[in-house]
Write a protein that holds these residues in place. Structure first.
Motif, PDB file in Angstrom:
ATOM      1  N   THR A 211     -15.716   7.681  12.584  1.00 38.05           N
ATOM      2  CA  THR A 211     -15.814   8.359  11.281  1.00 38.05           C
ATOM      3  C   THR A 211     -14.993   9.636  11.284  1.00 38.05           C
ATOM      4  N   VAL A 212     -15.093  10.397  12.363  1.00 39.73           N
ATOM      5  CA  VAL A 212     -14.334  11.645  12.481  1.00 39.73           C
ATOM      6  C   VAL A 212     -12.840  11.361  12.504  1.00 39.73           C
ATOM      7  N   GLN A 213     -12.442  10.375  13.285  1.00 39.11           N
ATOM      8  CA  GLN A 213     -11.021  10.045  13.380  1.00 39.11           C
ATOM      9  C   GLN A 213     -10.457   9.642  12.017  1.00 39.11           C
ATOM     10  N   ARG A 214     -11.191   8.821  11.296  1.00 34.71           N
ATOM     11  CA  ARG A 214     -10.723   8.403   9.972  1.00 34.71           C
ATOM     12  C   ARG A 214     -10.668   9.571   9.002  1.00 34.71           C
ATOM     13  N   THR A 215     -11.640  10.477   9.092  1.00 39.15           N
ATOM     14  CA  THR A 215     -11.677  11.639   8.197  1.00 39.15           C
ATOM     15  C   THR A 215     -10.497  12.569   8.443  1.00 39.15           C
ATOM     16  N   VAL A 216     -10.256  12.894   9.715  1.00 39.95           N
ATOM     17  CA  VAL A 216      -9.135  13.778  10.058  1.00 39.95           C
ATOM     18  C   VAL A 216      -7.812  13.106   9.703  1.00 39.95           C
ATOM     19  N   ASN A 217      -7.716  11.826  10.007  1.00 43.50           N
ATOM     20  CA  ASN A 217      -6.477  11.098   9.711  1.00 43.50           C
ATOM     21  C   ASN A 217      -6.173  11.121   8.214  1.00 43.50           C
ATOM     22  N   ALA A 218      -7.207  10.957   7.400  1.00 45.92           N
ATOM     23  CA  ALA A 218      -7.021  10.981   5.942  1.00 45.92           C
ATOM     24  C   ALA A 218      -6.501  12.343   5.478  1.00 45.92           C
ATOM     25  N   GLU A 219      -7.014  13.414   6.079  1.00 51.18           N
ATOM     26  CA  GLU A 219      -6.575  14.758   5.704  1.00 51.18           C
ATOM     27  C   GLU A 219      -5.128  15.001   6.139  1.00 51.18           C
ATOM     28  N   VAL A 220      -4.779  14.559   7.348  1.00 51.60           N
ATOM     29  CA  VAL A 220      -3.403  14.718   7.833  1.00 51.60           C
ATOM     30  C   VAL A 220      -2.445  13.945   6.944  1.00 51.60           C
ATOM     31  N   ARG A 221      -2.783  12.703   6.644  1.00 56.67           N
ATOM     32  CA  ARG A 221      -1.906  11.874   5.822  1.00 56.67           C
ATOM     33  C   ARG A 221      -1.777  12.423   4.407  1.00 56.67           C
ATOM     34  N   LYS A 222      -2.878  12.938   3.866  1.00 54.54           N
ATOM     35  CA  LYS A 222      -2.860  13.509   2.514  1.00 54.54           C
ATOM     36  C   LYS A 222      -1.904  14.700   2.446  1.00 54.54           C
ATOM     37  N   GLN A 223      -1.971  15.567   3.448  1.00 55.51           N
ATOM     38  CA  GLN A 223      -1.077  16.731   3.456  1.00 55.51           C
ATOM     39  C   GLN A 223       0.387  16.312   3.531  1.00 55.51           C
ATOM     40  N   ILE A 224       0.692  15.382   4.431  1.00 56.89           N
ATOM     41  CA  ILE A 224       2.080  14.957   4.588  1.00 56.89           C
ATOM     42  C   ILE A 224       2.575  14.283   3.320  1.00 56.89           C
ATOM     43  N   SER A 225       1.740  13.451   2.723  1.00 60.09           N
ATOM     44  CA  SER A 225       2.119  12.754   1.492  1.00 60.09           C
ATOM     45  C   SER A 225       2.427  13.737   0.371  1.00 60.09           C
ATOM     46  N   GLU A 226       1.658  14.820   0.286  1.00 63.80           N
ATOM     47  CA  GLU A 226       1.861  15.805  -0.782  1.00 63.80           C
ATOM     48  C   GLU A 226       3.086  16.676  -0.539  1.00 63.80           C
ATOM     49  N   MET A 227       3.462  16.863   0.730  1.00 60.83           N
ATOM     50  CA  MET A 227       4.614  17.705   1.041  1.00 60.83           C
ATOM     51  C   MET A 227       5.939  16.963   0.859  1.00 60.83           C
ATOM     52  N   MET A 228       5.941  15.666   1.069  1.00 59.17           N
ATOM     53  CA  MET A 228       7.186  14.908   1.097  1.00 59.17           C
ATOM     54  C   MET A 228       7.445  14.210  -0.235  1.00 59.17           C
ATOM     55  N   LEU A 229       8.601  13.595  -0.356  1.00 58.81           N
ATOM     56  CA  LEU A 229       8.901  12.715  -1.474  1.00 58.81           C
ATOM     57  C   LEU A 229       8.432  11.323  -1.075  1.00 58.81           C
ATOM     58  N   ASN A 230       7.343  10.894  -1.661  1.00 58.29           N
ATOM     59  CA  ASN A 230       6.714   9.631  -1.297  1.00 58.29           C
ATOM     60  C   ASN A 230       6.858   8.658  -2.463  1.00 58.29           C
ATOM     61  N   ILE A 231       7.948   7.889  -2.449  1.00 54.05           N
ATOM     62  CA  ILE A 231       8.211   6.923  -3.523  1.00 54.05           C
ATOM     63  C   ILE A 231       7.434   5.643  -3.197  1.00 54.05           C
ATOM     64  N   THR A 232       6.262   5.527  -3.791  1.00 56.52           N
ATOM     65  CA  THR A 232       5.352   4.424  -3.462  1.00 56.52           C
ATOM     66  C   THR A 232       5.691   3.134  -4.201  1.00 56.52           C
ATOM     67  N   ASP A 233       6.496   3.214  -5.250  1.00 56.48           N
ATOM     68  CA  ASP A 233       6.889   2.024  -6.015  1.00 56.48           C
ATOM     69  C   ASP A 233       8.066   1.350  -5.306  1.00 56.48           C
ATOM     70  N   LEU A 234       7.765   0.577  -4.277  1.00 53.80           N
ATOM     71  CA  LEU A 234       8.822  -0.024  -3.465  1.00 53.80           C
ATOM     72  C   LEU A 234       9.580  -1.115  -4.204  1.00 53.80           C
ATOM     73  N   ASP A 235       8.944  -1.760  -5.189  1.00 55.99           N
ATOM     74  CA  ASP A 235       9.629  -2.805  -5.958  1.00 55.99           C
ATOM     75  C   ASP A 235      10.810  -2.234  -6.742  1.00 55.99           C
ATOM     76  N   ASN A 236      10.699  -0.990  -7.164  1.00 52.65           N
ATOM     77  CA  ASN A 236      11.760  -0.350  -7.947  1.00 52.65           C
ATOM     78  C   ASN A 236      12.415   0.791  -7.177  1.00 52.65           C
ATOM     79  N   TYR A 237      12.265   0.754  -5.852  1.00 52.40           N
ATOM     80  CA  TYR A 237      12.717   1.885  -5.043  1.00 52.40           C
ATOM     81  C   TYR A 237      14.191   2.208  -5.240  1.00 52.40           C
ATOM     82  N   GLU A 238      15.072   1.207  -5.189  1.00 49.75           N
ATOM     83  CA  GLU A 238      16.511   1.453  -5.259  1.00 49.75           C
ATOM     84  C   GLU A 238      16.882   2.126  -6.579  1.00 49.75           C
ATOM     85  N   ALA A 239      16.303   1.668  -7.666  1.00 50.45           N
ATOM     86  CA  ALA A 239      16.595   2.261  -8.974  1.00 50.45           C
ATOM     87  C   ALA A 239      16.073   3.693  -9.060  1.00 50.45           C
TER      88      ALA A 239
END
Length: 472
Positions: A211-239
């Motif tokens: 539970t702790v590992q998943r909680t910390v991991n979620a916080e780490v991933r959330k921070q990185i996702s918010e700092m970077m350009l995270n283009i999640t729409d991979l179907d339209n990524y090139e456009a």
């Protein structure tokens, strides 16, 4: 178990000389500008630290972090197969690299070796060191964030347990960002997030470790996702990526930013993608139309061998003539500057061409291979040979002065070449757009010009272009 070897004075001196040499080439030569945002978030030297980063540019990601942490030596995990040869393995360990065994490359049986490696990394952390790890494991080939493995947190809490839950280990989320993944003399950016202390989780970890590992991991991933350009729409990524690279400059300026300043461009790119996602949710037909037009525009520009900048640059004969005159005037200097620097520029190409041909994840090794081959092999070897030959056949004084000037001459040659390519594209665009008014064979460019105008006007009308707070 791995035995911890004491580093020799000679080995430590070699590492520091090599590190400073690579730092200069990396920060001053290979990249035009390097921006480190949030440096104040980096914990003080001596704090047990795990650096968790997104992974988009293979070796360049690791080097960028290593050289951004000026007062810290960062131990970096890298592919285990690089350590297979004893001499190379010893060299890699001497510069604080650690092997990471992965099922995709090393097989299931090799994974057990990670227990010893993680234990070694844990010792470095507990002694106040820093370890860089990429939770995605593989580098991505797009500007998006993949899923995280929990291996880095198992390593962290294994170290915590060895300290009897007394040592506070900190995780620092960071993100790497580039103006271009592959080109020489581009901009790089590192954003440091808020450090996460593991100490508040120690009590719960003893009863609910997953539970702790998943909680910390979620916080780490959330921070990185918010700092970077995270283009999640991979179907339209090139456009989307093409819109970001072209219209995105205009969008950034309209939002009050400077498109040539990478921190501003990252902020505006994130805002632009967010708006495009909103359009897709509210009006899927309009979104599809925009992405189809962007894809067609990209394809046409590639076919005509022109850049997006050509559409906006007004053609003035006298300015063009002056630039041509400048090329002719400085051509002799370009030739002199290219010798022997052209050998350094060309030396990585046989390997990088193979990587490009492979597509996918392997293409992301191009920049790192180009830097490594140039810095560790071509640069010292070719300059040394040049110095010896010129000193022996002409003058040692001349050879010394020439070799000192060669890096600056190399940068001049690179910029001259870039200037020539841009001028050639501008002339091609001018000729083909002029023909399009009278000849059928140029009609495609006329349609492309109209397509771009229509797409940009459409985006102007539907995007809000809100201002955003700039990174400092």
């Amino acid at each position: 178990m791995l035995k911890k070897k004491k580093r020799s004075i000679l080995g430590e001196a070699f590492f520091r000389v090599l590190r400073n040499y690579l730092r200069i080439l990396h920060n001053q030569v290979y990249y035009k500008n390097i921006h480190v945002i949030g440096r104040e978030n980096i914990p003080a030297k001596g704090t047990p630290l795990i650096i968790a980063s997104n992974h988009q540019n293979a070796l360049n990601d690791a080097l960028g972090v290593e050289f951004a942490f000026k007062d810290r030596i960062v131990s970096i995990f890298t592919r285990a197969d690089a350590f297979n040869r004893p001499i190379i393995g010893t060299l890699l360990r001497s510069i604080y690299l650690l092997p990471a065994y992965r099922i995709q490359f090393d097989g299931v049986d090799a994974l057990k070796n990670n227990f010893d490696i993680f234990a070694e990394a844990g010792e470095r952390i507990l002694s106040g060191g820093s370890v860089l790890i990429f939770p995605e494991a593989l580098n991505q080939d797009k500007r998006w964030l993949g899923e995280f493995s929990l291996g880095y947190l198992r390593m962290a809490f294994d170290a915590v347990q060895k300290s009897n839950f007394e040592t506070d280990i900190v995780i620092l989320p960071i993100c790497n960002h580039y103006s271009n993944y592959f080109k020489f003399r581009e901009d790089m950016m590192i954003v440091c997030g808020k450090p996460i202390s593991l100490k508040p989780y120690y009590e719960l970890f003893q009863t609910k470790p997953r539970t702790v590992q998943r909680t910390v991991n979620a916080e780490v991933r959330k921070q990185i996702s918010e700092m970077m350009l995270n283009i999640t729409d991979l179907d339209n990524y090139e456009a989307i990526d093409y819109i970001r690279e072209t219209y995105g400059k205009r969008y950034c300026a309209m939002c009050g930013g400077d498109p040539t300043y990478l921190p501003d461009k990252l902020q505006s790119d994130k805002a632009l993608f967010s708006e495009l996602e909103t359009i897709k949710q509210n009006n899927s037909e309009l979104s599809t139309e925009i992405y189809n037009e962007a894809s067609t525009l990209k394809k046409n520009c590639k076919r005509f061998k022109i850049a997006d900048e050509n559409f906006d640059i007004p053609f003035r004969k006298w300015e063009f003539a002056l630039r041509v005159l400048g090329l002719v005037t400085f051509f002799p200097l370009f030739v002199c500057a290219s010798i022997p620097n052209i050998l350094i520029f060309l030396s990585p190409q046989p390997l990088t061409n193979k990587l490009k041909a492979g597509n996918g994840h392997m293409t992301m090794f191009v920049g790192g291979i180009r830097f490594a081959v140039g810095a560790l092999l071509a640069f010292p070897l070719i300059y040394t040979i040049t110095y010896i030959l010129e000193g022996y056949f002409w003058s040692w004084l001349y050879a010394t002065i020439h070799v000192v000037l060669l890096p600056f001459l190399g940068l001049f040659a690179w910029n001259y070449r870039k200037f020539f390519i841009n001028l050639k594209r501008e002339w091609r665009f001018r000729i083909k757009s002029k023909r399009s008014k009278n000849e059928r064979r140029g009609k495609g460019l006329a349609e492309t010009i109209e397509l771009r105008k229509r797409l940009f006007e459409k985006l102007d009308n539907i995007l809000t272009k809100n201002t955003w707070k700039k990174e400092s």
